[in-house]
Write a protein that holds these residues in place. Structure first.
Motif, short mmCIF file in Angstrom:
data_model
loop_
_atom_site.label_atom_id
_atom_site.label_comp_id
_atom_site.label_asym_id
_atom_site.label_seq_id
_atom_site.Cartn_x
_atom_site.Cartn_y
_atom_site.Cartn_z
N SER A 32 -3.95 91.06 67.43
CA SER A 32 -2.88 90.98 68.43
C SER A 32 -3.44 90.92 69.84
O SER A 32 -4.47 91.51 70.15
N MET A 33 -2.74 90.21 70.70
CA MET A 33 -3.12 90.14 72.11
C MET A 33 -2.42 91.24 72.91
O MET A 33 -2.61 91.35 74.11
N SER A 34 -1.60 92.03 72.26
CA SER A 34 -0.81 93.05 72.93
C SER A 34 -1.60 94.35 73.07
O SER A 34 -2.41 94.70 72.22
N LYS A 35 -1.29 95.10 74.14
CA LYS A 35 -1.94 96.38 74.36
C LYS A 35 -1.26 97.49 73.56
O LYS A 35 -1.89 98.45 73.17
N THR A 36 0.05 97.36 73.36
CA THR A 36 0.81 98.41 72.68
C THR A 36 1.32 97.91 71.33
O THR A 36 1.37 96.71 71.08
N LEU A 37 1.70 98.86 70.48
CA LEU A 37 2.26 98.50 69.18
C LEU A 37 3.61 97.80 69.35
O LEU A 37 3.94 96.91 68.57
N ALA A 38 4.37 98.19 70.38
CA ALA A 38 5.67 97.55 70.61
C ALA A 38 5.50 96.06 70.88
O ALA A 38 6.27 95.23 70.38
N GLY A 39 4.46 95.70 71.62
CA GLY A 39 4.18 94.28 71.86
C GLY A 39 3.78 93.57 70.59
O GLY A 39 4.18 92.43 70.35
N GLY A 40 3.00 94.25 69.74
CA GLY A 40 2.62 93.67 68.45
C GLY A 40 3.82 93.47 67.55
O GLY A 40 3.93 92.47 66.83
N VAL A 41 4.76 94.43 67.58
CA VAL A 41 5.98 94.31 66.78
C VAL A 41 6.79 93.11 67.25
O VAL A 41 7.33 92.35 66.44
N LYS A 42 6.82 92.89 68.57
CA LYS A 42 7.56 91.73 69.10
C LYS A 42 6.90 90.42 68.68
O LYS A 42 7.58 89.43 68.42
N GLU A 43 5.56 90.41 68.58
CA GLU A 43 4.87 89.22 68.08
C GLU A 43 5.28 88.93 66.63
O GLU A 43 5.55 87.79 66.26
N ILE A 44 5.33 89.97 65.80
CA ILE A 44 5.71 89.81 64.40
C ILE A 44 7.19 89.41 64.30
O ILE A 44 7.56 88.63 63.42
N LEU A 45 8.02 89.93 65.20
CA LEU A 45 9.44 89.52 65.20
C LEU A 45 9.56 88.03 65.52
O LEU A 45 10.42 87.34 64.96
N GLY A 46 8.70 87.52 66.39
CA GLY A 46 8.69 86.08 66.66
C GLY A 46 8.31 85.28 65.44
O GLY A 46 8.88 84.22 65.15
N THR A 47 7.36 85.81 64.67
CA THR A 47 6.97 85.16 63.41
C THR A 47 8.13 85.19 62.42
O THR A 47 8.40 84.20 61.74
N ALA A 48 8.83 86.33 62.35
CA ALA A 48 9.98 86.45 61.45
C ALA A 48 11.06 85.45 61.84
O ALA A 48 11.72 84.86 60.98
N PHE A 49 11.24 85.24 63.14
CA PHE A 49 12.23 84.26 63.60
C PHE A 49 11.84 82.85 63.18
O PHE A 49 12.66 82.08 62.69
N SER A 50 10.55 82.52 63.31
CA SER A 50 10.10 81.17 62.94
C SER A 50 10.14 80.96 61.44
O SER A 50 10.37 79.85 60.97
N VAL A 51 9.93 82.05 60.65
CA VAL A 51 10.04 81.94 59.19
C VAL A 51 11.50 81.74 58.80
O VAL A 51 11.80 81.04 57.84
N GLY A 52 12.42 82.37 59.54
CA GLY A 52 13.85 82.17 59.30
C GLY A 52 14.53 83.35 58.64
O GLY A 52 15.61 83.20 58.08
N CYS A 53 13.93 84.54 58.69
CA CYS A 53 14.55 85.70 58.05
C CYS A 53 15.19 86.60 59.11
O CYS A 53 15.00 86.40 60.31
N THR A 54 15.94 87.60 58.64
CA THR A 54 16.56 88.56 59.54
C THR A 54 15.83 89.90 59.43
O THR A 54 15.14 90.16 58.46
N VAL A 55 16.01 90.74 60.45
CA VAL A 55 15.37 92.06 60.47
C VAL A 55 16.47 93.11 60.58
O VAL A 55 17.16 93.18 61.60
N GLY A 56 16.64 93.88 59.52
CA GLY A 56 17.70 94.88 59.51
C GLY A 56 19.08 94.25 59.63
O GLY A 56 19.99 94.85 60.20
N GLY A 57 19.25 93.05 59.11
CA GLY A 57 20.54 92.36 59.17
C GLY A 57 20.82 91.68 60.50
O GLY A 57 21.89 91.10 60.70
N LYS A 58 19.87 91.75 61.44
CA LYS A 58 20.06 91.15 62.77
C LYS A 58 19.07 90.01 62.99
O LYS A 58 18.03 89.95 62.34
#
Length: 175
Positions: free
Chosen positions: A130-156
């Motif tokens: 990850s290029m992020s300093k914090t875990l929250a930034g890393g989570v946002k990177e993975i959320l971007g990947t989840a968006f590009s894959v096309g799935c939802t996270v917790g129904g959202k």
């Protein structure tokens, strides 16, 4: 016939047997990659593409049907195969979709749902890349990947979860 200067027409030197050479490949999990993929990369190192292909297939059995990145560490004409996880393959694996035959089923939509805890676990696994300093930034990177894959996270929608992290509605634990 002009032969030119003979000193410039030498073959390349043989690779050092004790040198550690790393080769990175993107292959389909659980399948033996074709010889045409492996031969140009490991042939000059003096290794058999068929044997290395079998090792790759054995190492990637758990990731059957998904594209995964594999790192070959070659020394003394022996290859050690290690799996390099990518965020997209980890997200698709977290969806727990059934295996499919790539020759019959094409252009699959990954429309599953992943919990935020699984996204945090994936972010922890990918923190070294990850290029992020914090875990929250890393989570946002993975959320971007989840968006590009096309799935939802917790129904959202993953973009909405990203906005909630930015607003402070959702907190990401550092440990």
């Amino acid at each position: 016939t002009c032969q030119g200067d003979r000193s410039q027409q030498r073959m390349a030197p043989k690779p050092d047997a004790n040198a550690i050479i790393e080769v990175t490949l993107r292959v389909r999990g659980g399948e033996v990659p074709g010889g045409s993929v492996l031969a140009p990369k490991i042939g000059p190192l003096g290794m058999s593409p068929k044997k290395v292909g079998d090792d790759i297939a054995k190492c990637t059995k758990a990731w059957k049907g998904m594209n995964v990145t594999v790192k070959l560490t070659c020394q003394n004409r022996q290859a050690a195969v290690s799996l390099v996880p990518t965020s997209s393959s980890l997200v698709v694996k977290a969806l727990k979709e059934p295996d499919r035959d790539r020759k019959k089923v094409k252009h699959v939509k990954h429309s599953g749902n992943i919990s935020l805890d699984e996204i945090i676990d994936i972010a922890r696994q990918m923190q070294h890349k990850s290029m992020s300093k914090t875990l929250a930034g890393g989570v946002k990177e993975i959320l971007g990947t989840a968006f590009s894959v096309g799935c939802t996270v917790g129904g959202k929608n993953p973009c909405d979860v990203c906005a909630e992290i930015d607003d402070g509605e959702v907190t990401i634990p550092e440990k």
